[in-house]
Write a protein that holds these residues in place. Structure first.
Motif, PDB file in Angstrom:
ATOM      1  N   ALA A  27       0.822  -1.208   0.000  1.00  0.00           N
ATOM      2  CA  ALA A  27       0.000   0.000   0.000  1.00  0.00           C
ATOM      3  C   ALA A  27       0.856   1.259   0.000  1.00  0.00           C
ATOM      4  O   ALA A  27       0.344   2.353   0.133  1.00  0.00           O
ATOM      5  N   CYS A  28       2.161   1.100  -0.119  1.00  0.00           N
ATOM      6  CA  CYS A  28       3.122   2.199  -0.175  1.00  0.00           C
ATOM      7  C   CYS A  28       3.224   2.885   1.189  1.00  0.00           C
ATOM      8  O   CYS A  28       3.346   2.211   2.190  1.00  0.00           O
ATOM      9  N   ASN A  29       3.143   4.197   1.242  1.00  0.00           N
ATOM     10  CA  ASN A  29       3.288   4.897   2.518  1.00  0.00           C
ATOM     11  C   ASN A  29       1.924   5.296   3.089  1.00  0.00           C
ATOM     12  O   ASN A  29       0.900   5.079   2.467  1.00  0.00           O
ATOM     13  N   THR A  30       1.940   5.883   4.284  1.00  0.00           N
ATOM     14  CA  THR A  30       0.666   6.224   4.936  1.00  0.00           C
ATOM     15  C   THR A  30      -0.120   7.262   4.142  1.00  0.00           C
ATOM     16  O   THR A  30      -1.355   7.212   4.120  1.00  0.00           O
TER      17      THR A  30
ATOM     18  N   GLY B  97       5.094   1.561   7.164  1.00  0.00           N
ATOM     19  CA  GLY B  97       6.344   1.881   7.830  1.00  0.00           C
ATOM     20  C   GLY B  97       7.531   1.834   6.905  1.00  0.00           C
ATOM     21  O   GLY B  97       8.327   2.762   6.856  1.00  0.00           O
ATOM     22  N   LEU B  98       7.670   0.759   6.149  1.00  0.00           N
ATOM     23  CA  LEU B  98       8.841   0.597   5.294  1.00  0.00           C
ATOM     24  C   LEU B  98       8.964   1.741   4.286  1.00  0.00           C
ATOM     25  O   LEU B  98      10.060   2.187   3.962  1.00  0.00           O
ATOM     26  N   HIS B  99       7.843   2.252   3.823  1.00  0.00           N
ATOM     27  CA  HIS B  99       7.861   3.343   2.842  1.00  0.00           C
ATOM     28  C   HIS B  99       7.687   4.702   3.507  1.00  0.00           C
ATOM     29  O   HIS B  99       7.472   5.704   2.834  1.00  0.00           O
ATOM     30  N   ASP B 100       7.781   4.732   4.841  1.00  0.00           N
ATOM     31  CA  ASP B 100       7.683   5.977   5.613  1.00  0.00           C
ATOM     32  C   ASP B 100       8.970   6.213   6.405  1.00  0.00           C
ATOM     33  O   ASP B 100       8.942   6.873   7.437  1.00  0.00           O
ATOM     34  N   LEU B 101      10.081   5.677   5.959  1.00  0.00           N
ATOM     35  CA  LEU B 101      11.316   5.741   6.739  1.00  0.00           C
ATOM     36  C   LEU B 101      11.993   7.096   6.605  1.00  0.00           C
ATOM     37  O   LEU B 101      12.855   7.312   5.764  1.00  0.00           O
ATOM     38  N   ASP B 102      11.587   7.993   7.458  1.00  0.00           N
ATOM     39  CA  ASP B 102      12.163   9.333   7.533  1.00  0.00           C
ATOM     40  C   ASP B 102      11.974   9.761   8.979  1.00  0.00           C
ATOM     41  O   ASP B 102      10.852   9.874   9.452  1.00  0.00           O
ATOM     42  N   ASN B 103      13.062   9.950   9.706  1.00  0.00           N
ATOM     43  CA  ASN B 103      12.908  10.248  11.120  1.00  0.00           C
ATOM     44  C   ASN B 103      13.014  11.725  11.463  1.00  0.00           C
ATOM     45  O   ASN B 103      13.288  12.080  12.588  1.00  0.00           O
ATOM     46  N   SER B 104      12.747  12.592  10.496  1.00  0.00           N
ATOM     47  CA  SER B 104      12.628  14.003  10.854  1.00  0.00           C
ATOM     48  C   SER B 104      11.353  14.161  11.689  1.00  0.00           C
ATOM     49  O   SER B 104      10.427  13.373  11.586  1.00  0.00           O
ATOM     50  N   SER B 105      11.327  15.167  12.559  1.00  0.00           N
ATOM     51  CA  SER B 105      10.141  15.303  13.425  1.00  0.00           C
ATOM     52  C   SER B 105       8.857  15.479  12.642  1.00  0.00           C
ATOM     53  O   SER B 105       7.835  14.939  13.014  1.00  0.00           O
TER      54      SER B 105
ATOM     55  N   GLN C 144       5.702  12.839  12.830  1.00  0.00           N
ATOM     56  CA  GLN C 144       4.364  13.323  13.187  1.00  0.00           C
ATOM     57  C   GLN C 144       3.357  12.960  12.098  1.00  0.00           C
ATOM     58  O   GLN C 144       2.255  12.516  12.395  1.00  0.00           O
ATOM     59  N   SER C 145       3.744  13.117  10.843  1.00  0.00           N
ATOM     60  CA  SER C 145       2.861  12.748   9.728  1.00  0.00           C
ATOM     61  C   SER C 145       2.566  11.254   9.747  1.00  0.00           C
ATOM     62  O   SER C 145       1.418  10.837   9.592  1.00  0.00           O
ATOM     63  N   TYR C 146       3.609  10.443   9.933  1.00  0.00           N
ATOM     64  CA  TYR C 146       3.426   8.994   9.986  1.00  0.00           C
ATOM     65  C   TYR C 146       2.442   8.618  11.088  1.00  0.00           C
ATOM     66  O   TYR C 146       1.494   7.877  10.857  1.00  0.00           O
ATOM     67  N   SER C 147       2.669   9.144  12.263  1.00  0.00           N
ATOM     68  CA  SER C 147       1.827   8.802  13.410  1.00  0.00           C
ATOM     69  C   SER C 147       0.377   9.231  13.192  1.00  0.00           C
ATOM     70  O   SER C 147      -0.550   8.442  13.387  1.00  0.00           O
ATOM     71  N   SER C 148       0.168  10.452  12.769  1.00  0.00           N
ATOM     72  CA  SER C 148      -1.212  10.933  12.589  1.00  0.00           C
ATOM     73  C   SER C 148      -1.902  10.218  11.425  1.00  0.00           C
ATOM     74  O   SER C 148      -3.089   9.882  11.507  1.00  0.00           O
TER      75      SER C 148
ATOM     76  N   ASN D 179      22.525   0.054  11.784  1.00  0.00           N
ATOM     77  CA  ASN D 179      23.977  -0.026  11.966  1.00  0.00           C
ATOM     78  C   ASN D 179      24.670   1.330  11.930  1.00  0.00           C
ATOM     79  O   ASN D 179      25.801   1.461  12.378  1.00  0.00           O
ATOM     80  N   ARG D 180      24.005   2.331  11.391  1.00  0.00           N
ATOM     81  CA  ARG D 180      24.614   3.672  11.406  1.00  0.00           C
ATOM     82  C   ARG D 180      23.967   4.571  12.468  1.00  0.00           C
ATOM     83  O   ARG D 180      24.125   5.786  12.449  1.00  0.00           O
ATOM     84  N   GLY D 181      23.212   3.948  13.391  1.00  0.00           N
ATOM     85  CA  GLY D 181      22.631   4.699  14.504  1.00  0.00           C
ATOM     86  C   GLY D 181      21.327   5.396  14.189  1.00  0.00           C
ATOM     87  O   GLY D 181      20.887   6.273  14.923  1.00  0.00           O
ATOM     88  N   ASP D 182      20.696   5.032  13.088  1.00  0.00           N
ATOM     89  CA  ASP D 182      19.420   5.628  12.685  1.00  0.00           C
ATOM     90  C   ASP D 182      18.320   4.629  13.023  1.00  0.00           C
ATOM     91  O   ASP D 182      18.199   3.586  12.393  1.00  0.00           O
ATOM     92  N   TYR D 183      17.536   4.943  14.021  1.00  0.00           N
ATOM     93  CA  TYR D 183      16.531   4.007  14.536  1.00  0.00           C
ATOM     94  C   TYR D 183      15.118   4.351  14.046  1.00  0.00           C
ATOM     95  O   TYR D 183      14.154   4.216  14.779  1.00  0.00           O
TER      96      TYR D 183
END
Length: 146
Positions: free
Chosen positions: A30-33, A62-70, A74-78, A110-114
Motif C-alpha cells: 500500500a506504499c506509505n501512509t 512503515g517501510l515506505h515511511d522511513l524518515d525520522n525528521s520530526s 508526526q505525519s506517519y503517526s497521525s 547499523n549507522r545509529g538511525d533508529y
C-alpha cells in the motif's frame, strides 16, 4: 516484505480463507501512509474491484515511511492513526484487525538511525490505544537473523 510471504499465506490457508495483498499496490504493498489514506477505498476492494465484507485485515505501514525528521514522524503517526480509525469505521468494528510491525532495516540501524524502531514504537502505541493485536515481524526477523 508482505509480497514475499503472501503466497505462502494463500497456499497454507486456501482451504478456509480468501487472502489478498493490496489490490493495486504491486511490490510496494500500500506504499506509505499518505498513499494509504489517498487510496483507502481502492485497497478495501477485491482484485476485481468488488466490495467484500472482510473477516480479518492485517495492515502495516512503515517501510515506505522511513524518515525520522520530526515532521515526518508526526505525519506517519497521525496518518497511521487516521488509517486505523478508517479501518474500524469501514468494517463497523466487525472485522478483526491486526497490525504487522515493520521489519528491521539494518543499513539504518547499523549507522545509529533508529527510524524503523521509532515508527514501530509509534505504531504500537496507536494499536494499543485501539486494542489491535500486533504481529511482531520485527522481532521474528531479529530472532531468526540475529
Amino acid at each position: 516484505v508482505s509480497i514475499g510471504y503472501t503466497g505462502d499465506v494463500i497456499k497454507n490457508t486456501s482451504s478456509y480463507a480468501a487472502v489478498q495483498h493490496s489490490p493495486s499496490g504491486g511490490d510496494g504493498g500500500a506504499c506509505n501512509t499518505s498513499m494509504g489514506l489517498s487510496c483507502f477505498d481502492i485497497f478495501m476492494v477485491t482484485l476485481d474491484q468488488k466490495y467484500i465484507k472482510w473477516d480479518l485485515i492485517q495492515f502495516n505501514f512503515g517501510l515506505h515511511d522511513l524518515d525520522n525528521s520530526s515532521n515526518a514522524e508526526q505525519s506517519y503517526s497521525s496518518q497511521l492513526e487516521e488509517i486505523t480509525i478508517k479501518l474500524r469505521n469501514y468494517t463497523n468494528n466487525e472485522a478483526k484487525l491486526q497490525y504487522a510491525l515493520t521489519t528491521p532495516q539494518m543499513q539504518y540501524y547499523n549507522r545509529g538511525d533508529y527510524v524503523v524502531e521509532d515508527d514501530n514504537n509509534m505504531a504500537e502505541a496507536i494499536m494499543k490505544k485501539y486494542d489491535i493485536p500486533i504481529v511482531d515481524l520485527y522481532g521474528r526477523v531479529v530472532e531468526y537473523c540475529g
